[in-house]
Each structure stands twice: as C-alpha cells, then as structure tokens.
Scaffold this active site. Structure first.
Site, mmCIF file in Angstrom:
data_model
loop_
_atom_site.group_PDB
_atom_site.id
_atom_site.type_symbol
_atom_site.label_atom_id
_atom_site.label_comp_id
_atom_site.label_asym_id
_atom_site.label_seq_id
_atom_site.Cartn_x
_atom_site.Cartn_y
_atom_site.Cartn_z
ATOM 1 N N GLU A 73 -37.524 52.247 4.688
ATOM 2 C CA GLU A 73 -38.871 52.514 4.347
ATOM 3 C C GLU A 73 -39.696 51.115 5.051
ATOM 4 O OE1 GLU A 73 -40.717 54.780 1.489
ATOM 5 O OE2 GLU A 73 -38.843 55.959 0.785
HETATM 6 N N1 CAA Z 1 -52.252 52.498 7.715
HETATM 7 C C1 CAA Z 1 -53.150 53.135 8.588
HETATM 8 N N2 CAA Z 1 -53.161 52.791 9.937
HETATM 9 C C2 CAA Z 1 -52.162 51.880 10.417
HETATM 10 C C3 CAA Z 1 -51.125 51.167 9.302
HETATM 11 C C4 CAA Z 1 -51.528 51.765 8.006
HETATM 12 N N3 CAA Z 1 -50.789 50.910 7.244
HETATM 13 N N4 CAA Z 1 -50.585 50.321 10.200
HETATM 14 C C5 CAA Z 1 -50.772 50.559 11.474
HETATM 15 N N5 CAA Z 1 -51.925 51.372 11.568
HETATM 16 C C6 CAA Z 1 -52.651 51.873 12.791
HETATM 17 C C7 CAA Z 1 -53.106 50.304 13.521
HETATM 18 O O1 CAA Z 1 -54.427 50.312 13.011
HETATM 19 C C8 CAA Z 1 -53.360 50.895 14.925
HETATM 20 O O2 CAA Z 1 -54.269 51.648 14.871
HETATM 21 P P1 CAA Z 1 -55.441 51.778 16.273
HETATM 22 O O3 CAA Z 1 -54.188 52.011 17.432
HETATM 23 O O4 CAA Z 1 -56.290 52.549 16.197
HETATM 24 O O5 CAA Z 1 -55.696 50.333 16.553
HETATM 25 C C9 CAA Z 1 -52.031 51.821 15.050
HETATM 26 O O6 CAA Z 1 -51.586 52.282 13.692
HETATM 27 C C10 CAA Z 1 -50.880 51.192 15.548
HETATM 28 O O7 CAA Z 1 -50.660 50.019 14.695
HETATM 29 P P2 CAA Z 1 -49.606 48.755 15.199
HETATM 30 O O8 CAA Z 1 -50.092 48.334 16.617
HETATM 31 O O9 CAA Z 1 -49.666 47.602 14.104
HETATM 32 O O10 CAA Z 1 -48.273 49.481 15.271
HETATM 33 P P3 CAA Z 1 -46.629 48.776 15.807
HETATM 34 O O11 CAA Z 1 -46.490 49.824 16.690
HETATM 35 O O12 CAA Z 1 -46.689 47.420 16.108
HETATM 36 O O13 CAA Z 1 -45.949 49.157 14.283
HETATM 37 C C11 CAA Z 1 -45.016 48.394 12.220
HETATM 38 C C12 CAA Z 1 -46.341 48.524 13.220
HETATM 39 C C13 CAA Z 1 -45.842 47.842 10.796
HETATM 40 C C14 CAA Z 1 -44.136 47.675 12.670
HETATM 41 C C15 CAA Z 1 -44.664 49.975 12.076
HETATM 42 O O14 CAA Z 1 -44.009 50.273 13.124
HETATM 43 C C16 CAA Z 1 -43.596 50.082 10.807
HETATM 44 O O15 CAA Z 1 -44.001 50.279 9.724
HETATM 45 N N6 CAA Z 1 -42.360 50.169 11.328
HETATM 46 C C17 CAA Z 1 -41.420 50.219 9.965
HETATM 47 C C18 CAA Z 1 -41.029 51.642 10.090
HETATM 48 C C19 CAA Z 1 -40.689 52.490 8.836
HETATM 49 O O16 CAA Z 1 -41.007 51.774 7.735
HETATM 50 N N7 CAA Z 1 -39.691 53.328 8.896
HETATM 51 C C20 CAA Z 1 -39.033 53.809 7.539
HETATM 52 C C21 CAA Z 1 -38.839 55.276 7.727
HETATM 53 S S1 CAA Z 1 -38.453 56.336 6.416
HETATM 54 C C22 CAA Z 1 -37.083 55.597 5.768
HETATM 55 O O17 CAA Z 1 -36.869 54.458 5.653
HETATM 56 C C23 CAA Z 1 -35.949 56.767 5.273
HETATM 57 C C24 CAA Z 1 -35.691 57.270 4.106
HETATM 58 O O18 CAA Z 1 -35.799 58.574 4.059
HETATM 59 C C25 CAA Z 1 -35.991 56.616 2.822
#
Ligand code: CAA
Length: 380
Positions: free
Chosen positions: A364
């Site tokens: 996550e």
């Molecule tokens: N809430 C709302 N919108 C959001 C947001 C949030 N928390 N975070 C980003 N956004 C929006 C941004 O505002 C942006 O919007 P605009 O295009 O309109 O400007 C858009 O999303 C893109 O944002 P970023 O440019 O910041 O996105 P990024 O590609 O650079 O990624 C990141 C950001 C935080 C690294 C994200 O990719 C991330 O959280 N990565 C980790 C993924 C993850 O947690 N995976 C886990 C999967 S589930 C799991 O673990 C398995 C399970 O079953 C337990």
C-alpha cells in the site's frame, strides 16, 4: 483535544480484542505454517459488524468512522496480522474504491452490502508486473463493446485474490492517455475470463491469500463501471490514502502484540537470579519501544480523526503508515532478540510477528513512497 476513546469505541475495541484472543489466537501458528485462511472466523467478524464499521448503514455498514475501524484492525492484528490485512483490504481498498469513485447510489447498494457484511471478500486490482510504486504504469485495458466492456490484462499481489466475491479492477479505457485514461470496474468472481493465477508463497502474513488475477476477455456490463474514464487514478490514490490507515493499524497491532508478549516474558523469565526486566538494559529497551509505539499510535489516531472530520488526510495517513509500520519492524525485531532462543521458536509467536511486520513497510505504498508524499508536501 480529547485523547479518550468514547464508550462505543471502547466497546468495539474490547469486542475485537476478545474475538482475537479467544477465536483467532488458538490456530494462528498452524494457519501460518499451512498458509490457511480461516474463512468461518472472517464471516464471524462480519456478523459482529466489524467489516463494515466505517460505512453507512444503507450500504451494509455500521455508520461509524475510521477510528472505530482502526481500533478493530489494531486488535485483530495484535494476534493475527494475516486476518488484519484481509480485513483491511476488503474494507479500505475494495469498499474505498466504490465510495471514492463516481459510483451512483444504486451501484453502492449493489456492490457494497455483501462485502461489508463479511459474507464475501473484496479485492483491489491496481498493481501490475510493471506498475508497482509507479501505479500510473498500468496497462490493463477495458475496451467498450456495445453496452459492455472487455477487460484484458494481469494484476499481481492481490490480497484476497483467491477468496474474493468482488474485485475492483483498474483498467485503461483510453490507453493513449496513460494514467489519465484509467477507469475502474467491479468484476464479480465467476465472471468468465477472470482467473486466479499464481498464489504467492510468502515470508509473512502466510495465512492471507495473495495471488495474481488474470483477465482474459472478461466482459462486464457498463453498469459495473464505477470510476469514469480518466477518474481511475485519483480514485485509486484516494482509496490508498484510506488503505494506509488500515495498514498503519495493522502495523501498530503487530508491534503491540509482540510488545505484550515481551513484557510477560521479561517478568517471568529469570537469569542470573533475577527476572530479566531487572536488567536495566532490558527495561530501558522496553521503555524506548513503548514510547515508539505510543507516538505511532497517536499519529494513527490523528489520521483517523482527520478523515472522520472530513479534513484532507493524505499526509497524516502517509505519516501514520510510515511510523506504525517502521515501529512494527523495529519492535518485533527487538522482541525476538529479548526472548533469546525462545524468540526464534514458533510457539512464542514473535518470530511470526517479525515476518509479518516486514510486508507492512512495503505494501500500500512502500515507506519510501510515504516519504515521497510527505517530502513533496514540504516543497510545494
Ligand atoms: N488523492 C487525490 N488525488 C491524488 C492523490 C491523492 N492522494 N495523489 C495524487 N493525486 C492526483 C494528483 O493531484 C494528480 O492530479 P492532476 O493530474 O489533476 O494534477 C494525479 O493524481 C497524479 O499525481 P502525481 O503526479 O503525484 O502521480 P505520480 O504518478 O507521480 O504518483 C505516487 C504518485 C504517490 C508515487 C503514487 O503512484 C503512489 O501512491 N504509488 C504507490 C502505489 C501503491 O501504494 N500501491 C499499492 C497497491 S495495493 C497493495 O499494496 C496490495 C494489497 O493488496 C495490500
């Protein structure tokens, strides 16, 4: 500022604690060894109302908040972190995908009650072989064909993958737009073309069932589309914000579970003619761990309060996830050491907790991703 839990919160905490101690604890070592998930116990948690705690009653929930839910995940994870993540993924990641999307009232009433009542599990399909931390790299597609969509692709590391009744699948309806072309669909188990792939053989959380989900020409009706074209990425991000509260609660529970075992051990075990805790080194170590746990706990409860009061909670959830899960890894490692040779043996539980703790720093959003989120906010 009020640091007291109200009567209802205390009652939920006590009920989850009693259930964990009386029902989850007896088979937890065996389930870890055999990688078996206790479905009947999960259904019982559903009957107790735990699974749907933070959702409105009209969707099969209890109409309470994330603090009540985190208290329950914490108590369950003190004893059985595999159950903790299975619960949290269903509630936060599946349920969250529905409520954070564009789902209509009708869709929410269709896709939530069976899951929130604990009758079936929910799963969350975002991660792919080449889209882990970089969640925007998904390539699974959903192509419109009449009043249906045809899904093709593969999701990996799906907690509850082999168990789920419902899957929230993130897929590109406009692949040329990359993450800005992502939507989200609900796919019911048994839909032709949806297959459970490899079931993972894991270091920890061994009773939780984690698998690939393969989508081969999976046809879903348009009414199963919950996040519209281009809204999928933000839905996933908002959902993960809440998911991180669940993982933080799981990590906190693991840390507390190991700490409680170590306290009893240091009181009972005598070496050099005195109980172990009378060695100041060990007492100081326990004092340090206790402070680390308490600090992480208050960050988690703050994140819950931010969410429950309608504030932006992305940052507090990221901080809570980071602090609670790092505490889980540190506390469990120290507890194994303090229990000495016994700590290394399965019957003392702490070695399992140490293995379970590791994944909480990874899933996550790795803890490096949490630092990216917190660090990014400092220099906007
Ligand atoms: N809430 C709302 N919108 C959001 C947001 C949030 N928390 N975070 C980003 N956004 C929006 C941004 O505002 C942006 O919007 P605009 O295009 O309109 O400007 C858009 O999303 C893109 O944002 P970023 O440019 O910041 O996105 P990024 O590609 O650079 O990624 C990141 C950001 C935080 C690294 C994200 O990719 C991330 O959280 N990565 C980790 C993924 C993850 O947690 N995976 C886990 C999967 S589930 C799991 O673990 C398995 C399970 O079953 C337990």
């Amino acid at each position: 500022m009020n640091f007291e839990l109200n009567e209802q919160q205390q009652a939920i905490q006590m009920a989850a604690r009693k259930f964990a101690q009386e029902e989850l604890k007896p088979g937890v070592i065996e389930r870890d060894q055999t990688s078996t998930f206790p479905l009947e116990l999960y259904h019982k948690m559903g009957e107790m109302g735990l699974i749907g705690l933070p959702y409105p009653k009209e969707y099969g929930g209890q109409g309470l908040g994330y603090l009540e839910y985190a208290l329950a995940v914490e108590e369950i994870s003190k004893v059985d972190a595999s159950m903790g993540i299975s619960y949290s993924v269903t509630t936060s990641l599946y349920g969250g995908s529905v409520v954070n999307s564009d789902a209509t009232e009708e869709q929410k009433k269709k896709f939530l009650p069976e899951v929130l009542s604990g009758k079936v599990h929910g799963a969350f399909g975002l991660t792919e072989p080449n889209a882990g931390s970089d969640a925007a790299g998904c390539i699974t597609t959903a192509v419109k064909d009449g009043d249906e969509y045809v899904l093709n692709g593969m999701k990996i590391f799906n907690t509850n993958g082999p168990l789920a009744g419902y899957y929230a699948i993130y897929a590109l309806t406009e692949p040329e737009k990359k993450a800005k072309g992502l939507a989200c669909f609900i796919v019911k188990a048994g839909t032709p073309g949806l297959k459970v792939g490899k079931i993972e053989d894991k270091m920890g959380i061994r009773a939780a069932q984690v698998s690939e989900i393969i989508l081969e020409d999976v046809r879903v009706p348009e009414e199963n589309k919950i996040a519209m074209d281009g809204h999928g990425f933000k839905t996933a991000m908002k959902t993960l914000d809440a998911g991180r509260i669940g993982v933080a609660a799981q990590g906190l529970g693991i840390a507390e579970g190991a700490f409680e075992i170590a306290i009893e051990y240091l009181k009972e075990r005598e070496q050099f003619g005195k109980p172990l805790f009378k060695n100041q080194y060990l007492m100081f170590k326990m004092a340090e761990l206790q402070m680390e746990i308490e600090a992480a706990k208050y960050m988690l409860y703050k994140a819950c309060c931010d969410k429950d009061s309608g504030k932006d909670y992305s940052l507090s959830a990221a901080k809570a996830k980071y602090l609670c899960t790092d505490a889980a890894m540190h506390v469990t490692t120290e507890c194994v050491q303090m229990l000495g040779g016994n700590g290394y043996m399965k019957e003392y539980h702490v070695e399992r907790m140490m293995r379970d703790a590791k994944i909480t720093q990874i899933y996550e959003g790795t803890n490096e991703i949490q630092k990216l989120i917190v660090g990014g906010s400092l220099f906007r």
